[in-house]
Design a protein around this motif. Structure first.
Motif, PDB file in Angstrom:
ATOM      1  N   UNK A 160       0.482  -0.893   0.417  1.00  0.00           N
ATOM      2  CA  UNK A 160       0.561   0.215   0.255  1.00  0.00           C
ATOM      3  C   UNK A 160       0.803   1.156   0.247  1.00  0.00           C
ATOM      4  N   UNK A 161       2.105   0.708   0.578  1.00  0.00           N
ATOM      5  CA  UNK A 161       3.214   2.293   0.108  1.00  0.00           C
ATOM      6  C   UNK A 161       3.198   2.693  -1.015  1.00  0.00           C
ATOM      7  N   UNK A 162       2.981   1.796  -1.961  1.00  0.00           N
ATOM      8  CA  UNK A 162       3.828   2.037  -3.034  1.00  0.00           C
ATOM      9  C   UNK A 162       2.501   2.860  -3.831  1.00  0.00           C
ATOM     10  N   UNK A 163       3.404   4.185  -4.500  1.00  0.00           N
ATOM     11  CA  UNK A 163       2.361   5.215  -5.642  1.00  0.00           C
ATOM     12  C   UNK A 163       1.350   4.526  -6.849  1.00  0.00           C
ATOM     13  N   UNK A 164      -0.141   5.002  -6.702  1.00  0.00           N
ATOM     14  CA  UNK A 164      -0.936   4.381  -6.929  1.00  0.00           C
ATOM     15  C   UNK A 164      -0.455   4.431  -8.734  1.00  0.00           C
ATOM     16  N   UNK A 165      -0.994   3.336  -9.409  1.00  0.00           N
ATOM     17  CA  UNK A 165      -0.344   3.314 -10.398  1.00  0.00           C
ATOM     18  C   UNK A 165       0.097   3.572 -11.095  1.00  0.00           C
ATOM     19  N   UNK A 166       1.744   3.384 -10.151  1.00  0.00           N
ATOM     20  CA  UNK A 166       2.770   2.784  -9.898  1.00  0.00           C
ATOM     21  C   UNK A 166       3.795   1.715 -10.668  1.00  0.00           C
ATOM     22  N   UNK A 167       5.109   1.839 -10.874  1.00  0.00           N
ATOM     23  CA  UNK A 167       5.272   0.745 -11.574  1.00  0.00           C
ATOM     24  C   UNK A 167       6.832   0.165 -10.852  1.00  0.00           C
ATOM     25  N   UNK A 172      10.776 -14.581 -10.222  1.00  0.00           N
ATOM     26  CA  UNK A 172      10.641 -15.854  -9.928  1.00  0.00           C
ATOM     27  C   UNK A 172       9.324 -15.847 -11.293  1.00  0.00           C
ATOM     28  N   UNK A 173       8.217 -16.740 -10.905  1.00  0.00           N
ATOM     29  CA  UNK A 173       6.962 -16.835 -11.371  1.00  0.00           C
ATOM     30  C   UNK A 173       5.928 -15.924 -11.541  1.00  0.00           C
ATOM     31  N   UNK A 174       6.902 -15.032 -10.393  1.00  0.00           N
ATOM     32  CA  UNK A 174       5.378 -14.102 -10.787  1.00  0.00           C
ATOM     33  C   UNK A 174       4.286 -13.491  -9.106  1.00  0.00           C
ATOM     34  N   UNK A 175       4.767 -14.526  -8.667  1.00  0.00           N
ATOM     35  CA  UNK A 175       3.475 -14.270  -7.589  1.00  0.00           C
ATOM     36  C   UNK A 175       3.246 -12.522  -6.732  1.00  0.00           C
ATOM     37  N   UNK A 176       4.490 -11.616  -6.583  1.00  0.00           N
ATOM     38  CA  UNK A 176       4.507 -10.290  -6.483  1.00  0.00           C
ATOM     39  C   UNK A 176       4.257  -9.647  -6.979  1.00  0.00           C
ATOM     40  N   UNK A 177       4.264  -9.927  -8.280  1.00  0.00           N
ATOM     41  CA  UNK A 177       4.066  -9.235 -10.038  1.00  0.00           C
ATOM     42  C   UNK A 177       3.046  -9.124  -9.862  1.00  0.00           C
ATOM     43  N   UNK A 178       1.778 -10.968  -9.442  1.00  0.00           N
ATOM     44  CA  UNK A 178       0.483 -10.684  -9.497  1.00  0.00           C
ATOM     45  C   UNK A 178      -0.482 -10.265  -9.150  1.00  0.00           C
ATOM     46  N   UNK A 179      -0.050 -10.421  -7.810  1.00  0.00           N
ATOM     47  CA  UNK A 179      -0.424  -9.054  -6.308  1.00  0.00           C
ATOM     48  C   UNK A 179       0.145  -8.080  -6.733  1.00  0.00           C
ATOM     49  N   UNK A 180       0.770  -7.398  -7.084  1.00  0.00           N
ATOM     50  CA  UNK A 180       1.064  -5.632  -6.971  1.00  0.00           C
ATOM     51  C   UNK A 180       0.168  -5.124  -8.634  1.00  0.00           C
ATOM     52  N   UNK A 215      -2.453  -6.633  -9.702  1.00  0.00           N
ATOM     53  CA  UNK A 215      -3.798  -6.457  -9.625  1.00  0.00           C
ATOM     54  C   UNK A 215      -4.180  -5.908  -8.538  1.00  0.00           C
ATOM     55  N   UNK A 216      -3.027  -5.035  -8.361  1.00  0.00           N
ATOM     56  CA  UNK A 216      -2.981  -2.971  -7.054  1.00  0.00           C
ATOM     57  C   UNK A 216      -3.154  -2.303  -8.329  1.00  0.00           C
ATOM     58  N   UNK A 217      -3.543  -2.841  -9.994  1.00  0.00           N
ATOM     59  CA  UNK A 217      -3.622  -1.423 -10.509  1.00  0.00           C
ATOM     60  C   UNK A 217      -2.106  -0.994 -10.941  1.00  0.00           C
ATOM     61  N   UNK A 218      -1.283  -1.670 -10.675  1.00  0.00           N
ATOM     62  CA  UNK A 218       0.318  -1.077 -11.127  1.00  0.00           C
ATOM     63  C   UNK A 218       1.037  -1.540 -12.127  1.00  0.00           C
TER      64      UNK A 218
END
Length: 185
Positions: free
Chosen positions: A20-27, A34-42, A44-47
């Motif tokens: 939640x600390x990451x700027x909305x629509x940020x990169x 790896x297989x992108x488990x955190x990419x999938x989460x992030x 889904x948050x519009x990042x």
């Protein structure tokens, strides 16, 4: 025999807590994604997500959640020189010579979210080599040297699976737009 793809499990609770600390629509850059488990989460948050890993097989999964770069960042040049991100995520990975590139990748106001193995892990499993285990307080030292503001830090033991970890969320402070000037009396 194919190597199992790392990074297909549920996202880290630590990453979830501080995303939640990451700027909305940020990169966001996910190092050793790896297989992108955190990419999938992030994602889904519009990042917007960029993942980097040396495993083309793993990136085949991660590519569903953002842009991916196949590179051996331990033995080759940093493929993202000059690029900046609103957040950098690093989990279960440690290659100390990359700290300068990782930290230079953060924009002002950018967030570094790390969780990786710490000393003590050699007593419960892998990794067990000192090269891949953080020393006590090492993440705090990295943040201090680079002028990051630590907003969350833990160093200890987790179970299921049993492991010793250090975790940190830290922010690169954005420079003030206009310094406050107090009248001299």
């Amino acid at each position: 025999m194919e190597t199992p793809v790392h990074g297909l499990t549920a996202p880290s609770e630590w990453i979830q807590r501080y995303a939640a600390l990451i700027r909305p629509q940020g990169c966001v850059l996910d190092v050793a994604c790896g297989g992108g488990r955190h990419m999938k989460l992030l994602a889904s948050m519009g990042l917007k997500c960029v993942g980097i890993d040396r495993s083309g097989q793993a990136l085949g999964f991660a590519g569903a959640h953002g842009d991916v770069i196949e590179a051996d960042i331990e033995n080759g040049p940093w493929p993202l020189a000059g690029q900046h991100f609103d957040a950098v995520v690093v989990t279960n990975y440690l290659w100390r010579p990359l700290w300068p590139q990782i930290l230079e990748s953060l924009t002002p106001g950018g967030v570094l979210i790390c969780e990786t193995f710490a000393q003590g892990n050699e007593t419960v499993g892998r990794p067990s080599r000192a090269d891949f285990l953080l020393a006590p307080g090492e993440l705090l030292e990295v943040a201090t040297r680079c002028g990051l503001r630590v907003v969350g830090y833990e160093d200890g033991f987790l179970d299921a699976p049993a492991r010793f970890v250090q975790r940190m969320a830290a922010v690169r402070e954005a420079p003030a737009q206009d310094p406050v000037r107090w009248p001299l009396v």
